[in-house]
Design a protein around this motif. Sequence first.
Motif, PDB file in Angstrom:
ATOM      1  N   VAL A 181       0.845  -1.209   0.000  1.00  0.00           N
ATOM      2  CA  VAL A 181       0.000   0.000   0.000  1.00  0.00           C
ATOM      3  C   VAL A 181       0.874   1.251   0.000  1.00  0.00           C
ATOM      4  CG1 VAL A 181      -1.601   1.378   1.410  1.00  0.00           C
ATOM      5  CG2 VAL A 181      -2.024  -1.068   1.051  1.00  0.00           C
ATOM      6  N   HIS A 182       1.899   1.244   0.827  1.00  0.00           N
ATOM      7  CA  HIS A 182       2.805   2.399   0.937  1.00  0.00           C
ATOM      8  C   HIS A 182       3.448   2.719  -0.416  1.00  0.00           C
ATOM      9  CE1 HIS A 182       5.518   5.124   3.116  1.00  0.00           C
ATOM     10  NE2 HIS A 182       6.413   4.750   2.200  1.00  0.00           N
ATOM     11  N   ASP A 183       4.025   1.704  -1.044  1.00  0.00           N
ATOM     12  CA  ASP A 183       4.738   1.914  -2.316  1.00  0.00           C
ATOM     13  C   ASP A 183       3.774   2.358  -3.421  1.00  0.00           C
ATOM     14  OD1 ASP A 183       7.012   1.120  -1.005  1.00  0.00           O
ATOM     15  OD2 ASP A 183       7.071  -0.899  -1.876  1.00  0.00           O
ATOM     16  N   PHE A 184       2.610   1.718  -3.495  1.00  0.00           N
ATOM     17  CA  PHE A 184       1.633   2.067  -4.542  1.00  0.00           C
ATOM     18  C   PHE A 184       1.199   3.526  -4.388  1.00  0.00           C
ATOM     19  CE2 PHE A 184      -2.547   2.317  -6.518  1.00  0.00           C
ATOM     20  CZ  PHE A 184      -2.396   1.577  -7.683  1.00  0.00           C
ATOM     21  N   THR A 185       0.971   3.930  -3.147  1.00  0.00           N
ATOM     22  CA  THR A 185       0.525   5.303  -2.875  1.00  0.00           C
ATOM     23  C   THR A 185       1.589   6.310  -3.319  1.00  0.00           C
ATOM     24  OG1 THR A 185      -0.715   4.469  -0.967  1.00  0.00           O
ATOM     25  CG2 THR A 185      -0.342   6.849  -1.065  1.00  0.00           C
ATOM     26  N   LEU A 186       2.832   6.088  -2.892  1.00  0.00           N
ATOM     27  CA  LEU A 186       3.917   7.020  -3.248  1.00  0.00           C
ATOM     28  C   LEU A 186       4.129   7.057  -4.756  1.00  0.00           C
ATOM     29  CD1 LEU A 186       6.790   6.613  -0.615  1.00  0.00           C
ATOM     30  CD2 LEU A 186       4.775   8.080  -0.537  1.00  0.00           C
ATOM     31  N   SER A 187       4.037   5.891  -5.398  1.00  0.00           N
ATOM     32  CA  SER A 187       4.310   5.839  -6.843  1.00  0.00           C
ATOM     33  C   SER A 187       3.216   6.552  -7.644  1.00  0.00           C
ATOM     34  CB  SER A 187       4.479   4.395  -7.314  1.00  0.00           C
ATOM     35  OG  SER A 187       3.227   3.760  -7.355  1.00  0.00           O
ATOM     36  N   HIS A 188       2.102   6.869  -6.992  1.00  0.00           N
ATOM     37  CA  HIS A 188       1.050   7.643  -7.666  1.00  0.00           C
ATOM     38  C   HIS A 188       1.003   9.087  -7.162  1.00  0.00           C
ATOM     39  CE1 HIS A 188       0.020   3.591  -8.868  1.00  0.00           C
ATOM     40  NE2 HIS A 188      -0.574   4.163  -9.902  1.00  0.00           N
ATOM     41  N   GLY A 189       2.098   9.521  -6.574  1.00  0.00           N
ATOM     42  CA  GLY A 189       2.217  10.940  -6.211  1.00  0.00           C
ATOM     43  C   GLY A 189       1.433  11.340  -4.983  1.00  0.00           C
ATOM     44  N   ALA A 190       1.059  10.350  -4.183  1.00  0.00           N
ATOM     45  CA  ALA A 190       0.256  10.638  -2.983  1.00  0.00           C
ATOM     46  C   ALA A 190       1.007  10.196  -1.735  1.00  0.00           C
ATOM     47  CB  ALA A 190      -1.084   9.914  -3.072  1.00  0.00           C
ATOM     48  N   LYS A 191       0.423  10.525  -0.572  1.00  0.00           N
ATOM     49  CA  LYS A 191       0.990  10.092   0.705  1.00  0.00           C
ATOM     50  C   LYS A 191      -0.042   9.251   1.441  1.00  0.00           C
ATOM     51  CE  LYS A 191       2.479  14.189   2.250  1.00  0.00           C
ATOM     52  NZ  LYS A 191       3.174  15.244   2.967  1.00  0.00           N
ATOM     53  N   PRO A 192       0.418   8.221   2.192  1.00  0.00           N
ATOM     54  CA  PRO A 192      -0.509   7.447   3.010  1.00  0.00           C
ATOM     55  C   PRO A 192      -0.866   8.247   4.269  1.00  0.00           C
ATOM     56  CG  PRO A 192       1.721   6.521   3.150  1.00  0.00           C
ATOM     57  CD  PRO A 192       1.813   7.748   2.300  1.00  0.00           C
ATOM     58  N   ALA A 193      -2.137   8.597   4.405  1.00  0.00           N
ATOM     59  CA  ALA A 193      -2.554   9.463   5.519  1.00  0.00           C
ATOM     60  C   ALA A 193      -2.307   8.866   6.902  1.00  0.00           C
ATOM     61  CB  ALA A 193      -4.027   9.842   5.361  1.00  0.00           C
ATOM     62  N   PRO A 194      -2.454   7.543   7.095  1.00  0.00           N
ATOM     63  CA  PRO A 194      -2.263   7.028   8.455  1.00  0.00           C
ATOM     64  C   PRO A 194      -0.853   7.224   8.997  1.00  0.00           C
ATOM     65  CG  PRO A 194      -3.508   5.457   7.143  1.00  0.00           C
ATOM     66  CD  PRO A 194      -2.982   6.504   6.188  1.00  0.00           C
ATOM     67  N   LEU A 195       0.170   7.170   8.135  1.00  0.00           N
ATOM     68  CA  LEU A 195       1.567   7.163   8.593  1.00  0.00           C
ATOM     69  C   LEU A 195       1.899   8.444   9.356  1.00  0.00           C
ATOM     70  CD1 LEU A 195       4.227   5.567   8.596  1.00  0.00           C
ATOM     71  CD2 LEU A 195       4.826   6.719   6.449  1.00  0.00           C
ATOM     72  N   GLY A 196       2.120   8.312  10.657  1.00  0.00           N
ATOM     73  CA  GLY A 196       2.442   9.451  11.508  1.00  0.00           C
ATOM     74  C   GLY A 196       1.222  10.246  11.954  1.00  0.00           C
ATOM     75  N   TYR A 197       0.033   9.825  11.554  1.00  0.00           N
ATOM     76  CA  TYR A 197      -1.194  10.530  11.955  1.00  0.00           C
ATOM     77  C   TYR A 197      -1.472  10.247  13.433  1.00  0.00           C
ATOM     78  CZ  TYR A 197      -6.170  11.767  12.119  1.00  0.00           C
ATOM     79  OH  TYR A 197      -7.396  12.291  12.447  1.00  0.00           O
ATOM     80  N   ASN A 198      -1.369  11.277  14.259  1.00  0.00           N
ATOM     81  CA  ASN A 198      -1.481  11.101  15.718  1.00  0.00           C
ATOM     82  C   ASN A 198      -0.586   9.958  16.199  1.00  0.00           C
ATOM     83  OD1 ASN A 198      -4.903  12.007  15.339  1.00  0.00           O
ATOM     84  ND2 ASN A 198      -3.347  13.249  16.337  1.00  0.00           N
ATOM     85  N   GLY A 199       0.570   9.872  15.571  1.00  0.00           N
ATOM     86  CA  GLY A 199       1.555   8.882  15.983  1.00  0.00           C
ATOM     87  C   GLY A 199       1.340   7.478  15.440  1.00  0.00           C
ATOM     88  N   PHE A 200       0.344   7.286  14.573  1.00  0.00           N
ATOM     89  CA  PHE A 200       0.108   5.937  14.023  1.00  0.00           C
ATOM     90  C   PHE A 200       1.344   5.508  13.239  1.00  0.00           C
ATOM     91  CE2 PHE A 200      -1.765   2.691  11.223  1.00  0.00           C
ATOM     92  CZ  PHE A 200      -2.510   1.959  12.141  1.00  0.00           C
ATOM     93  N   PRO A 201       1.842   4.279  13.491  1.00  0.00           N
ATOM     94  CA  PRO A 201       3.164   3.894  12.969  1.00  0.00           C
ATOM     95  C   PRO A 201       3.192   3.338  11.547  1.00  0.00           C
ATOM     96  CG  PRO A 201       2.348   2.188  14.438  1.00  0.00           C
ATOM     97  CD  PRO A 201       1.312   3.276  14.427  1.00  0.00           C
ATOM     98  N   LYS A 202       2.043   3.090  10.932  1.00  0.00           N
ATOM     99  CA  LYS A 202       2.018   2.397   9.635  1.00  0.00           C
ATOM    100  C   LYS A 202       1.224   3.179   8.602  1.00  0.00           C
ATOM    101  CE  LYS A 202       4.307  -1.177  11.219  1.00  0.00           C
ATOM    102  NZ  LYS A 202       5.488  -1.818  10.633  1.00  0.00           N
TER     103      LYS A 202
END
Length: 251
Positions: free
Chosen positions: A43-64
């Motif tokens: 999920v992380h790689d697919f998101t970045l490769s489409h010019g986006a960011k994964p919202a959960p990562l670092g959201y209120n400290g969420f680790p993934k």
Amino acid sequence: MEPLQPSEVKGMEKAGQLASRTLDHVEKYVKVGVTTNELNQIVHDFTLSHGAKPAPLGYNGFPKSVCTSVNECICHGVPDDKKLADGDIINIDVTCILDGFHGDTSRMYEVGTVSQDKRDLIEVARTAMEKGIAAVVPLGTTGDIGFAINKFVTKKGYYAVREIGGHGIGKTFHGDPFVPSFGKKGKGDRLRPWTCITVEPMINVTNEPIVEFSIPGSTIKYYETQDKSPSAQWEHTILITDEGYEIMTVS
Ligand code: MF3
Ligand code: CO
Ligand code: CO
């Protein structure tokens, strides 16, 4: 949340479409023996490769970068190194940020051969979401949505989780209004045209309490059923229009 301008509606459509395509993409990797950390990476790689960011990562400290909720996990499951096993059910909840706009959607996946009881639960949860979406009416209320969800779920002999629900979404991940999976017609917040909400009912097989767990370094909690019975959830991001609604999280 404030009403969106036409260009911002386009932004929500694009973010929603990418989130949905991410779920399409990850589906082929959901197999016996894969770890949820591996799904997180996909999920992380697919998101970045489409010019986006994964919202959960670092959201209120969420680790993934994604939430993976297996079997009795109700929501916000944190990916780890445990392998998926034959008969598991998993909710994968993807949120991406594309050009500043959030697309939030989740689906259930079956791992190997799944019991009929779990398949029935998945189907009831999916229809519950659809009933909730169908109750979206401009200048209607969040209670209309919750009523429709709970009425259907109760008729089927299942239980909608009350503590957690949908939310306003747009340039921010979580905003007003709270969108419950139970309620009374005409009660709750009004659904304002040209704002977005999520409809994301969590459905349980029993009426046992839910248990809240903390995540180290994060203020986000994850939830499980107390009796370890399975739970299921589906989620779409919905735009309220002048005339009705549109689902943003479609491929
Ligand atoms: N995607 C979840 C939702 O539907 C929220 C996850 S917040 C996180 O609202 F921090 F756990 F990722
Ligand atoms: Co959501
Ligand atoms: Co979500």
